[in-house]
Scaffold this motif. Structure first.
Motif, PDB file in Angstrom:
ATOM      1  N   GLU A   1      16.499  -6.016  15.945  1.00  0.00           N
ATOM      2  CA  GLU A   1      15.501  -4.962  16.160  1.00  0.00           C
ATOM      3  C   GLU A   1      15.917  -3.704  15.387  1.00  0.00           C
ATOM      4  OE1 GLU A   1      15.225  -3.014  20.199  1.00  0.00           O
ATOM      5  OE2 GLU A   1      13.289  -4.024  20.103  1.00  0.00           O
ATOM      6  N   ARG A   2      14.941  -2.952  14.862  1.00  0.00           N
ATOM      7  CA  ARG A   2      15.325  -1.723  14.150  1.00  0.00           C
ATOM      8  C   ARG A   2      16.084  -0.832  15.132  1.00  0.00           C
ATOM      9  NH1 ARG A   2       9.947  -0.415  15.459  1.00  0.00           N
ATOM     10  NH2 ARG A   2       9.816   1.602  16.484  1.00  0.00           N
ATOM     11  N   VAL A   3      17.153  -0.220  14.608  1.00  0.00           N
ATOM     12  CA  VAL A   3      18.116   0.481  15.462  1.00  0.00           C
ATOM     13  C   VAL A   3      17.458   1.521  16.371  1.00  0.00           C
ATOM     14  CG1 VAL A   3      20.091   2.056  15.372  1.00  0.00           C
ATOM     15  CG2 VAL A   3      19.998   0.110  13.839  1.00  0.00           C
ATOM     16  N   CYS A   4      16.497   2.286  15.845  1.00  0.00           N
ATOM     17  CA  CYS A   4      15.966   3.415  16.625  1.00  0.00           C
ATOM     18  C   CYS A   4      14.949   3.000  17.677  1.00  0.00           C
ATOM     19  CB  CYS A   4      15.368   4.470  15.699  1.00  0.00           C
ATOM     20  SG  CYS A   4      13.811   3.967  14.940  1.00  0.00           S
ATOM     21  N   ARG A   5      14.579   1.730  17.746  1.00  0.00           N
ATOM     22  CA  ARG A   5      13.526   1.364  18.701  1.00  0.00           C
ATOM     23  C   ARG A   5      13.980   1.563  20.155  1.00  0.00           C
ATOM     24  NH1 ARG A   5      10.860  -3.338  21.054  1.00  0.00           N
ATOM     25  NH2 ARG A   5       8.740  -2.617  21.514  1.00  0.00           N
TER      26      ARG A   5
ATOM     27  N   ILE B   1      18.298  -2.841   5.683  1.00  0.00           N
ATOM     28  CA  ILE B   1      16.911  -2.773   5.209  1.00  0.00           C
ATOM     29  C   ILE B   1      16.021  -2.760   6.448  1.00  0.00           C
ATOM     30  CG2 ILE B   1      15.076  -3.897   3.881  1.00  0.00           C
ATOM     31  CD1 ILE B   1      17.327  -5.396   2.338  1.00  0.00           C
ATOM     32  N   CYS B   2      15.300  -1.679   6.619  1.00  0.00           N
ATOM     33  CA  CYS B   2      14.485  -1.526   7.829  1.00  0.00           C
ATOM     34  C   CYS B   2      12.998  -1.562   7.490  1.00  0.00           C
ATOM     35  CB  CYS B   2      14.826  -0.192   8.505  1.00  0.00           C
ATOM     36  SG  CYS B   2      13.812   0.118   9.968  1.00  0.00           S
ATOM     37  N   ALA B   3      12.256  -2.337   8.278  1.00  0.00           N
ATOM     38  CA  ALA B   3      10.795  -2.270   8.212  1.00  0.00           C
ATOM     39  C   ALA B   3      10.425  -1.081   9.093  1.00  0.00           C
ATOM     40  CB  ALA B   3      10.193  -3.568   8.749  1.00  0.00           C
ATOM     41  N   SER B   4      10.370   0.088   8.471  1.00  0.00           N
ATOM     42  CA  SER B   4      10.317   1.332   9.252  1.00  0.00           C
ATOM     43  C   SER B   4       8.996   1.522   9.989  1.00  0.00           C
ATOM     44  CB  SER B   4      10.578   2.536   8.335  1.00  0.00           C
ATOM     45  OG  SER B   4       9.556   2.649   7.367  1.00  0.00           O
ATOM     46  N   TYR B   5       9.118   2.175  11.127  1.00  0.00           N
ATOM     47  CA  TYR B   5       7.928   2.535  11.897  1.00  0.00           C
ATOM     48  C   TYR B   5       7.758   4.046  11.699  1.00  0.00           C
ATOM     49  CZ  TYR B   5       4.729   3.175  15.769  1.00  0.00           C
ATOM     50  OH  TYR B   5       3.627   3.511  16.528  1.00  0.00           O
ATOM     51  N   THR B   6       6.815   4.414  10.836  1.00  0.00           N
ATOM     52  CA  THR B   6       6.750   5.800  10.341  1.00  0.00           C
ATOM     53  C   THR B   6       6.596   6.879  11.431  1.00  0.00           C
ATOM     54  OG1 THR B   6       4.416   5.517   9.827  1.00  0.00           O
ATOM     55  CG2 THR B   6       5.954   5.125   8.043  1.00  0.00           C
TER      56      THR B   6
ATOM     57  N   ASP C   1       8.004   7.185  14.251  1.00  0.00           N
ATOM     58  CA  ASP C   1       9.272   7.465  14.931  1.00  0.00           C
ATOM     59  C   ASP C   1      10.472   7.556  13.990  1.00  0.00           C
ATOM     60  OD1 ASP C   1       7.972   7.356  17.352  1.00  0.00           O
ATOM     61  OD2 ASP C   1       8.465   5.253  17.731  1.00  0.00           O
ATOM     62  N   CYS C   2      10.292   7.133  12.762  1.00  0.00           N
ATOM     63  CA  CYS C   2      11.441   7.040  11.837  1.00  0.00           C
ATOM     64  C   CYS C   2      11.983   8.431  11.502  1.00  0.00           C
ATOM     65  CB  CYS C   2      10.998   6.333  10.561  1.00  0.00           C
ATOM     66  SG  CYS C   2      12.303   6.250   9.331  1.00  0.00           S
ATOM     67  N   VAL C   3      13.285   8.597  11.605  1.00  0.00           N
ATOM     68  CA  VAL C   3      13.899   9.903  11.351  1.00  0.00           C
ATOM     69  C   VAL C   3      13.683  10.336   9.892  1.00  0.00           C
ATOM     70  CG1 VAL C   3      16.241   9.076  10.774  1.00  0.00           C
ATOM     71  CG2 VAL C   3      15.959  11.262  11.926  1.00  0.00           C
ATOM     72  N   TYR C   4      13.665   9.386   8.978  1.00  0.00           N
ATOM     73  CA  TYR C   4      13.456   9.745   7.566  1.00  0.00           C
ATOM     74  C   TYR C   4      12.031  10.247   7.323  1.00  0.00           C
ATOM     75  CZ  TYR C   4      17.646   6.832   6.690  1.00  0.00           C
ATOM     76  OH  TYR C   4      18.903   6.282   6.684  1.00  0.00           O
ATOM     77  N   TRP C   5      11.052   9.486   7.827  1.00  0.00           N
ATOM     78  CA  TRP C   5       9.646   9.883   7.605  1.00  0.00           C
ATOM     79  C   TRP C   5       9.332  11.175   8.344  1.00  0.00           C
ATOM     80  CZ3 TRP C   5       7.243   7.821   3.699  1.00  0.00           C
ATOM     81  CH2 TRP C   5       7.571   6.516   3.295  1.00  0.00           C
TER      82      TRP C   5
HETATM   83  S1  SF4 Z   1      15.218   5.744  11.757  1.00  0.00           S
HETATM   84 FE1  SF4 Z   1      13.780   4.766  10.298  1.00  0.00          FE
HETATM   85  S2  SF4 Z   1      15.066   3.507   8.962  1.00  0.00           S
HETATM   86 FE2  SF4 Z   1      16.293   4.020  10.796  1.00  0.00          FE
HETATM   87  S3  SF4 Z   1      15.975   2.317  12.223  1.00  0.00           S
HETATM   88 FE3  SF4 Z   1      14.441   3.874  12.723  1.00  0.00          FE
HETATM   89  S4  SF4 Z   1      12.601   3.304  11.537  1.00  0.00           S
HETATM   90 FE4  SF4 Z   1      14.362   2.208  10.652  1.00  0.00          FE
END
Ligand code: SF4
Length: 159
Positions: free
Chosen positions: A70-74, A133-138, A140-144
């Motif tokens: 699972e993506r780490v931030c979920r 490599i993350c299939a990001s969820y925009t 909630d994603c810290v980068y987006w």
């Molecule tokens: S912060 Fe962005 S890149 Fe990192 S796990 Fe969450 S969605 Fe993926």
């Protein structure tokens, strides 16, 4: 940049939580906010890059170990859309050992990323190498979210 230890112990999640708290508790552009600029520095250390599927596939095919999880931030947004990440090399081994990911084949990893094709793929530098490599969820994603608030960190792989 984060280290494999940061991922296996959950420290990386704590850093994401702190950054999201700053985004949630402020409004507008953060490009002149000192606390936010420190966050930007930390985020930039991951050298996050937006990847195409063939670019992601290239990393997967060269990896010595591949894991899916699972993506780490979920964990911070348990009700949000579920997406997965592909972990590579030493990070894959660390995530398998900490029971946060499972060993996967090249085909499984590629198939998983294809299933999440509506989610932008982002690769992050961990312990000096591109290993996540993350299939990001925009939403909630810290980068987006950083990008949306005027903190520059995301580039395309080939730019
Ligand atoms: S912060 Fe962005 S890149 Fe990192 S796990 Fe969450 S969605 Fe993926």
């Amino acid at each position: 940049m984060g280290t494999t230890d940061d991922y296996s112990t959950g420290r990386v999640l704590e850093n994401i939580r702190k950054a999201l708290h700053v985004f949630d508790s402020t409004e507008g552009s953060l490009s002149n906010n000192e606390q936010a600029l420190r966050i930007q520095e930390k985020i930039q250390a991951f050298e996050p890059r937006i990847l195409s599927f063939p670019e992601a596939s290239d990393y997967i095919r060269k990896a010595s170990t591949i894991a899916l999880g699972e993506r780490v931030c979920r964990v911070l947004h348990p009700g949000s859309v579920s997406t997965e990440s592909v972990f590579l090399d030493e990070l894959a081994e660390a995530m398998i050992c900490s029971e946060q990911a499972m060993l996967a084949s090249i085909e499984d990893a590629e198939q998983t990323l294809k299933q999440h094709s509506s989610h932008p793929l982002i690769i992050s530098m961990v312990s000096g190498r591109y290993q996540e490599i993350c299939a990001s969820y925009t939403p909630d994603c810290v980068y987006w979210r950083a990008k949306k608030r005027g903190l520059h960190c995301l580039k395309h792989k080939n730019s």
